[in-house]
Design an enzyme around this catalytic site. Structure first.
Site, PDB file in Angstrom:
ATOM      1  N   ASP A  85     -23.621 -11.774  24.507  1.00 60.03           N
ATOM      2  CA  ASP A  85     -23.135 -11.959  23.137  1.00 60.03           C
ATOM      3  C   ASP A  85     -23.041 -13.464  22.838  1.00 60.03           C
ATOM      4  OD1 ASP A  85     -22.027 -11.175  20.681  1.00 60.03           O
ATOM      5  OD2 ASP A  85     -19.978 -11.199  21.476  1.00 60.03           O
ATOM      6  N   ASP A 106     -27.778 -17.358  20.179  1.00 61.24           N
ATOM      7  CA  ASP A 106     -27.085 -17.837  18.988  1.00 61.24           C
ATOM      8  C   ASP A 106     -27.499 -19.285  18.732  1.00 61.24           C
ATOM      9  OD1 ASP A 106     -25.431 -18.661  16.994  1.00 61.24           O
ATOM     10  OD2 ASP A 106     -23.573 -17.969  17.925  1.00 61.24           O
ATOM     11  N   HIS A 178     -15.239 -13.173  12.868  1.00 59.49           N
ATOM     12  CA  HIS A 178     -14.677 -12.635  14.113  1.00 59.49           C
ATOM     13  C   HIS A 178     -13.151 -12.622  14.033  1.00 59.49           C
ATOM     14  CE1 HIS A 178     -18.599 -14.211  15.919  1.00 59.49           C
ATOM     15  NE2 HIS A 178     -18.621 -12.915  16.126  1.00 59.49           N
ATOM     16  N   GLY A 209     -18.189  -9.108  14.038  1.00 60.88           N
ATOM     17  CA  GLY A 209     -16.834  -9.089  13.480  1.00 60.88           C
ATOM     18  C   GLY A 209     -16.421  -7.717  12.981  1.00 60.88           C
ATOM     19  N   ASN A 232     -14.845  -6.342  19.213  1.00 57.41           N
ATOM     20  CA  ASN A 232     -14.223  -6.969  20.368  1.00 57.41           C
ATOM     21  C   ASN A 232     -12.699  -6.993  20.206  1.00 57.41           C
ATOM     22  OD1 ASN A 232     -13.694  -8.443  22.663  1.00 57.41           O
ATOM     23  ND2 ASN A 232     -14.358 -10.394  21.822  1.00 57.41           N
TER      24      ASN A 232
HETATM   25  P1  13P Z   1     -14.486  -8.905  16.516  1.00 61.32           P
HETATM   26  O1  13P Z   1     -13.780  -9.546  17.649  1.00 61.32           O
HETATM   27  O2  13P Z   1     -14.003  -9.402  15.203  1.00 61.32           O
HETATM   28  O3  13P Z   1     -14.467  -7.420  16.601  1.00 61.32           O
HETATM   29  O4  13P Z   1     -16.012  -9.368  16.602  1.00 61.32           O
HETATM   30  C1  13P Z   1     -16.783  -9.037  17.697  1.00 61.32           C
HETATM   31  C2  13P Z   1     -18.115  -9.666  17.653  1.00 61.32           C
HETATM   32  O5  13P Z   1     -18.703  -9.871  16.613  1.00 61.32           O
HETATM   33  C3  13P Z   1     -18.750 -10.042  18.931  1.00 61.32           C
HETATM   34  O6  13P Z   1     -19.924 -10.746  18.736  1.00 61.32           O
END
Ligand code: 13P
Length: 288
Positions: A85, A106, A178, A209, A232
């Site tokens: 990620d 990224d 995020h 996010g 996440n």
């Molecule tokens: P969140 O932590 O907002 O759920 O986002 C996770 C994410 O986009 C990981 O790349």
């Protein structure tokens, strides 16, 4: 089942108008909870690993070994992709070497020309090795592992340039951030998503996010071409709340309540519940 590239599962999701969840992992409990839930619900799943989480788990090789062994020991038969990620250029190569089945480069913080050059190179490497490659255009706001974005919306023409390089999946900023969304968050920019979709055609799109985006917005985003949604923070918050409750109720003080297998059990169950809830909203249940 061996780890698979995310390409096929996401093309299937795009065609079937649902999304596959990417759930980020931090340790054994996280990994086990997510894999078991995916298996129980017969859903494909993507395990996300940030560079920080990879370091925390002592390195990407440890992560690959743990995930592969767990898939075997738990008899997981649904498709599982192990995905880097928000990878740096160097991190991508480390994960390719460690045996990941999917990576995200990224390059959103590089000038577009440099993002293009590096992405192009990684497209070739990933194609040769059978990995899926996700690219990002327009940084996603909020903070994650020290990566701070501004929450801008991606330029649809830049999205097309990157999509045309041959990446398999495209993450584009559409007002998503995020972490927790502030109370005054105006919501996702569906006009931008539609413009990106019209320029990039069949490319499965990614919504980063995923924590805290209202269900209706998630469903609309899926109807407009989003096939992968990253979650996440929500699992972290669920784990924290359940663990806090266990300790506040004094359960760690009763009998062998201090045993980590007991202490971490409510948090692990909370992750399972969160993953289940998300898979229901994303529509991936029964799609393995
Ligand atoms: P969140 O932590 O907002 O759920 O986002 C996770 C994410 O986009 C990981 O790349």
């Amino acid at each position: 089942m061996a780890l698979v590239s995310a390409k096929q599962m996401l093309e299937k999701a795009r065609d079937g108008k649902y999304a596959v969840g990417q759930f980020n992992i931090n340790n054994l409990e996280w990994t086990k909870s997510i894999l078991q839930t995916a298996q129980e619900l017969n859903s494909p799943v993507i395990l996300g690993v940030s560079e920080g989480a990879g370091k925390y788990m002592t390195g990407f090789k440890t992560v690959t070994a743990m995930v592969k062994a767990m898939i075997e020991e738990l008899n997981i038969t649904v498709p599982v992709a192990l995905h880097l990620d928000h990878g740096s250029y160097e991190g991508c190569y480390k994960c390719i070497e460690a045996g990941f089945s999917s990576i995200m480069f990224d390059g959103s913080h590089f000038p577009i020309a440099e993002n293009i050059a590096k992405t192009k190179e990684l497209v070739e490497v990933c194609k040769k090795k059978g990995l899926s490659l996700e690219a990002e255009v327009g940084s996603i706001g909020g903070e994650e592992d020290g990566v701070v974005g501004l929450g801008e919306c991606a330029d649809p023409d830049e999205c097309k340039k990157i999509a045309d390089l041959g990446v398999d999946i495209l993450a584009a900023g559409i007002g998503n951030i995020h972490g927790k969304y502030p109370a005054n968050w105006p919501g996702l920019r569906f006009d931008v998503l539609e413009a990106i979709k019209s320029k990039t055609g069949d490319m499965p799109l990614v919504l980063h996010g995923g924590t805290g985006i209202p269900t209706e917005m998630i469903k609309k985003a899926i109807s407009l071409g989003v096939a992968k949604i990253n979650v996440n923070t929500e699992c972290q918050l669920a784990f924290q709340a359940a663990t806090r409750k266990y300790v506040e109720e004094g359960k760690d003080l009763v009998g062998k309540g201090f045993d980590p297998r007991k202490l971490l059990a409510p948090g692990a169950q909370a992750i399972k519940d969160t993953v289940k809830e998300k898979m229901e909203i994303f529509g991936s249940i029964g799609k393995a």
